[in-house]
Design a protein around this motif. Structure first.
Motif, PDB file in Angstrom:
ATOM      1  N   PRO A 359      11.196  -5.334 -10.375  1.00 38.32           N
ATOM      2  CA  PRO A 359      11.815  -6.070 -11.491  1.00 38.32           C
ATOM      3  C   PRO A 359      10.970  -6.047 -12.761  1.00 38.32           C
ATOM      4  O   PRO A 359      11.510  -5.946 -13.867  1.00 38.32           O
ATOM      5  CB  PRO A 359      11.955  -7.500 -10.944  1.00 38.32           C
ATOM      6  CG  PRO A 359      11.963  -7.336  -9.458  1.00 38.32           C
ATOM      7  CD  PRO A 359      11.071  -6.171  -9.169  1.00 38.32           C
ATOM      8  N   SER A 360       9.640  -6.114 -12.629  1.00 32.13           N
ATOM      9  CA  SER A 360       8.792  -6.137 -13.819  1.00 32.13           C
ATOM     10  C   SER A 360       8.884  -4.824 -14.588  1.00 32.13           C
ATOM     11  O   SER A 360       8.893  -4.813 -15.827  1.00 32.13           O
ATOM     12  CB  SER A 360       7.338  -6.413 -13.415  1.00 32.13           C
ATOM     13  OG  SER A 360       6.842  -5.385 -12.560  1.00 32.13           O
ATOM     14  N   MET A 362      11.476  -2.700 -14.584  1.00 33.23           N
ATOM     15  CA  MET A 362      12.798  -2.557 -15.193  1.00 33.23           C
ATOM     16  C   MET A 362      12.971  -3.494 -16.383  1.00 33.23           C
ATOM     17  O   MET A 362      13.622  -3.143 -17.369  1.00 33.23           O
ATOM     18  CB  MET A 362      13.884  -2.820 -14.147  1.00 33.23           C
ATOM     19  CG  MET A 362      13.809  -1.893 -12.928  1.00 33.23           C
ATOM     20  SD  MET A 362      13.714  -0.138 -13.381  1.00 33.23           S
ATOM     21  CE  MET A 362      15.349   0.137 -14.013  1.00 33.23           C
ATOM     22  N   ARG A 363      12.380  -4.685 -16.304  1.00 32.65           N
ATOM     23  CA  ARG A 363      12.457  -5.601 -17.453  1.00 32.65           C
ATOM     24  C   ARG A 363      11.716  -5.006 -18.655  1.00 32.65           C
ATOM     25  O   ARG A 363      12.178  -5.085 -19.789  1.00 32.65           O
ATOM     26  CB  ARG A 363      11.870  -6.969 -17.084  1.00 32.65           C
ATOM     27  CG  ARG A 363      12.798  -7.861 -16.281  1.00 32.65           C
ATOM     28  CD  ARG A 363      12.325  -9.304 -16.291  1.00 32.65           C
ATOM     29  NE  ARG A 363      10.975  -9.434 -15.725  1.00 32.65           N
ATOM     30  CZ  ARG A 363      10.719  -9.676 -14.435  1.00 32.65           C
ATOM     31  NH1 ARG A 363      11.727  -9.800 -13.585  1.00 32.65           N
ATOM     32  NH2 ARG A 363       9.482  -9.791 -14.009  1.00 32.65           N
ATOM     33  N   TRP A 364      10.563  -4.439 -18.391  1.00 35.26           N
ATOM     34  CA  TRP A 364       9.800  -3.848 -19.488  1.00 35.26           C
ATOM     35  C   TRP A 364      10.540  -2.647 -20.093  1.00 35.26           C
ATOM     36  O   TRP A 364      10.544  -2.463 -21.299  1.00 35.26           O
ATOM     37  CB  TRP A 364       8.423  -3.409 -18.994  1.00 35.26           C
ATOM     38  CG  TRP A 364       7.518  -2.996 -20.123  1.00 35.26           C
ATOM     39  CD1 TRP A 364       7.537  -1.815 -20.800  1.00 35.26           C
ATOM     40  CD2 TRP A 364       6.515  -3.794 -20.751  1.00 35.26           C
ATOM     41  NE1 TRP A 364       6.598  -1.797 -21.790  1.00 35.26           N
ATOM     42  CE2 TRP A 364       5.952  -2.999 -21.790  1.00 35.26           C
ATOM     43  CE3 TRP A 364       6.028  -5.078 -20.525  1.00 35.26           C
ATOM     44  CZ2 TRP A 364       4.914  -3.470 -22.590  1.00 35.26           C
ATOM     45  CZ3 TRP A 364       4.997  -5.538 -21.337  1.00 35.26           C
ATOM     46  CH2 TRP A 364       4.456  -4.751 -22.350  1.00 35.26           C
ATOM     47  N   GLU A 366      13.788  -2.200 -20.170  1.00 37.87           N
ATOM     48  CA  GLU A 366      14.899  -2.716 -20.968  1.00 37.87           C
ATOM     49  C   GLU A 366      14.401  -3.241 -22.308  1.00 37.87           C
ATOM     50  O   GLU A 366      15.036  -3.018 -23.349  1.00 37.87           O
ATOM     51  CB  GLU A 366      15.616  -3.826 -20.194  1.00 37.87           C
ATOM     52  CG  GLU A 366      16.872  -4.330 -20.885  1.00 37.87           C
ATOM     53  CD  GLU A 366      17.621  -5.339 -20.031  1.00 37.87           C
ATOM     54  OE1 GLU A 366      18.544  -5.985 -20.565  1.00 37.87           O
ATOM     55  OE2 GLU A 366      17.280  -5.483 -18.837  1.00 37.87           O
ATOM     56  N   LYS A 367      13.240  -3.906 -22.295  1.00 39.79           N
ATOM     57  CA  LYS A 367      12.677  -4.413 -23.547  1.00 39.79           C
ATOM     58  C   LYS A 367      12.286  -3.256 -24.477  1.00 39.79           C
ATOM     59  O   LYS A 367      12.505  -3.311 -25.682  1.00 39.79           O
ATOM     60  CB  LYS A 367      11.442  -5.269 -23.243  1.00 39.79           C
ATOM     61  CG  LYS A 367      10.787  -5.875 -24.487  1.00 39.79           C
ATOM     62  CD  LYS A 367       9.490  -6.541 -24.140  1.00 39.79           C
ATOM     63  CE  LYS A 367       8.381  -5.523 -23.982  1.00 39.79           C
ATOM     64  NZ  LYS A 367       8.035  -4.843 -25.259  1.00 39.79           N
ATOM     65  N   ASP A 370      15.403  -1.782 -25.956  1.00 40.68           N
ATOM     66  CA  ASP A 370      15.936  -2.697 -26.969  1.00 40.68           C
ATOM     67  C   ASP A 370      15.164  -2.570 -28.278  1.00 40.68           C
ATOM     68  O   ASP A 370      15.751  -2.568 -29.366  1.00 40.68           O
ATOM     69  CB  ASP A 370      15.857  -4.143 -26.455  1.00 40.68           C
ATOM     70  CG  ASP A 370      17.062  -4.508 -25.604  1.00 40.68           C
ATOM     71  OD1 ASP A 370      18.122  -3.876 -25.783  1.00 40.68           O
ATOM     72  OD2 ASP A 370      16.943  -5.403 -24.751  1.00 40.68           O
ATOM     73  N   CYS A 388      19.990   2.138 -22.987  1.00 40.97           N
ATOM     74  CA  CYS A 388      19.840   0.766 -22.495  1.00 40.97           C
ATOM     75  C   CYS A 388      21.123   0.302 -21.804  1.00 40.97           C
ATOM     76  O   CYS A 388      21.068  -0.381 -20.770  1.00 40.97           O
ATOM     77  CB  CYS A 388      19.497  -0.154 -23.667  1.00 40.97           C
ATOM     78  SG  CYS A 388      19.035  -1.826 -23.174  1.00 40.97           S
ATOM     79  N   ARG A 392      21.542  -0.883 -17.855  1.00 42.73           N
ATOM     80  CA  ARG A 392      22.146  -2.137 -17.409  1.00 42.73           C
ATOM     81  C   ARG A 392      23.343  -1.900 -16.503  1.00 42.73           C
ATOM     82  O   ARG A 392      23.613  -2.700 -15.607  1.00 42.73           O
ATOM     83  CB  ARG A 392      22.575  -2.956 -18.628  1.00 42.73           C
ATOM     84  CG  ARG A 392      21.384  -3.520 -19.409  1.00 42.73           C
ATOM     85  CD  ARG A 392      21.808  -4.052 -20.761  1.00 42.73           C
ATOM     86  NE  ARG A 392      20.682  -4.644 -21.473  1.00 42.73           N
ATOM     87  CZ  ARG A 392      20.663  -4.853 -22.785  1.00 42.73           C
ATOM     88  NH1 ARG A 392      21.723  -4.530 -23.522  1.00 42.73           N
ATOM     89  NH2 ARG A 392      19.603  -5.382 -23.359  1.00 42.73           N
TER      90      ARG A 392
END
Length: 397
Positions: A359-360, A362-364, A366-367, A370, A388, A392
């Protein structure tokens, strides 16, 4: 032809042996010229700082530098192998171009050759008293250079082979390659849509199989101008091609023209940074993939890599297809541009496929996408937003 010769000379200059040979030749040349010292040197200096003063120092250097050089080479090879195993095997070739290591080892080897040659020439009675004094002065300079190289080597060894050093090295070369494309978006030629073969075009076949590493646009432009034709690259630097497949097209040209044009395009077994900005992004992505493998399981390195990718793409994005207003330096050659989508495809999807369970990571990612979605370059912004959305939607699995 001159452009290709300069290319090969540049590649040779980045190899370790080149600096070693060059500095060693200078050191031996200085010894051979020492007897030409003018006889106006004071006699007392020639006696006090002559043969008896310098010969023991040369003997110590000859024996010590051989051991230091052998040890340093072992350390270098071990560090490079460690870095290649932690990051990606393809980074080994980049590590071999480390200029700090080249300078240090060249100093050690040339110091050994200088001292050994000095001992031989002294035993042969080559030096006059004045020449021996000159050798003493040269030896003092060599000792100072060796001490400085040892201190530099100690500092360099603290990071040699580490992940931080390897990532900095890849990022630096990638930045240089991307900025070169900022100056010449289409390598100085006209921009052509990829795969857009001109009507009734003549194929220019590849002379060998491998990666397109360098296109000599100066030579291609000259050939096209002489033949009154237009050349379009079918394969951009970094792409793989088989022998006989069209590496370029020309609106007209005979067999001799096609052979000359094909010879101006360098094809090799491995990719090169020279005209391929996506190669460095691929190496960074491979490093993140290695870090996310089950045997390593290091998402922190993958996050750091994505930070470097985001920084590179934000600061060094080549001009997009709609903003190429510069006058081409080679108007008779057309080159496919490096698109924002291609750069993003080399950077993020490989990491996403290996880091989908983190998760860490994939969150990074996505950020990062963005953030790149707000890039001032419209092509980069649009491509990042599309990617992006794909992330998602889970389209990279």
């Amino acid at each position: 032809m001159i452009e290709k010769i300069l290319l090969h000379l540049g590649r040779i200059a980045r190899q370790l042996w080149f600096r070693v040979v060059l500095i060693s030749l200078f050191s031996v040349l200085a010894l051979l010229l020492a007897p030409l010292a003018k006889p106006w040197l004071p006699d007392n200096l020639s006696k006090e700082f002559g043969r008896e003063a310098v010969l023991p120092v040369l003997t110590i250097l000859a024996s010590g530098m051989l051991a230091v050089t052998t040890f340093s080479l072992n350390v270098m090879v071990s560090a490079y192998r460690t870095a290649a195993s932690m990051a990606t095997p393809r980074v080994y070739r980049l590590l071999l171009e480390d200029t700090v290591t080249h300078r240090v080892l060249a100093t050690f080897v040339s110091g050994f050759i200088y001292s050994l040659s000095g001992v031989i020439l002294f035993r042969a009675g080559y030096f006059t008293p004045e020449g021996a004094f000159v050798v003493f002065g040269l030896t003092v300079i060599v000792v100072v250079l060796i001490v400085g190289a040892i201190l530099r080597w100690i500092d360099h060894l603290s990071g040699l082979g580490s992940m931080d050093h390897t990532l900095r090295l890849i990022e630096g070369r990638t930045r240089a390659s991307l900025r070169a494309r900022l100056d010449k978006p289409c390598l100085g030629g006209l921009c052509a849509r990829k795969g857009n073969k001109p009507s009734d075009a003549v194929d220019i076949p590849a002379a060998k199989s491998g990666f397109v590493r360098y296109a000599g646009l100066s030579r291609l432009n000259e050939l096209a101008d002489e033949a009154g034709t237009q050349i379009t690259l079918a394969r951009a630097p970094g792409e793989y091609i088989l022998r006989g497949q069209p590496v370029a097209w020309a609106t007209a040209g005979d067999n001799d023209f096609c052979k000359a044009a094909s010879a101006a395009i360098d094809i090799g077994d491995v990719r090169s940074f020279d005209q391929d900005p996506s190669f460095g992004l691929t190496l960074l992505a491979e490093t993140a993939q290695r870090a996310l493998s089950p045997g390593v399981n290091d998402p922190g390195t993958a996050v750091e890599v994505m930070g470097r990718l985001e920084r590179l793409l934000w600061e060094n994005m080549p001009a997009d297809e709609t903003s190429r207003t510069r006058e081409p330096a080679y108007p008779n050659v057309s080159v496919p541009p490096v698109t924002a989508r291609h750069l993003l495809n080399c950077a993020f999807p490989p990491i996403a496929r290996c880091g989908s369970d983190s998760p860490s990571v994939m969150r990074w990612m996505e950020k990062s996408l963005d953030s790149l979605g707000g890039h001032p370059n419209p092509d980069m912004a649009e491509a990042a937003k599309e990617m992006c959305k794909e992330l998602r939607d889970g389209n990279w699995g």
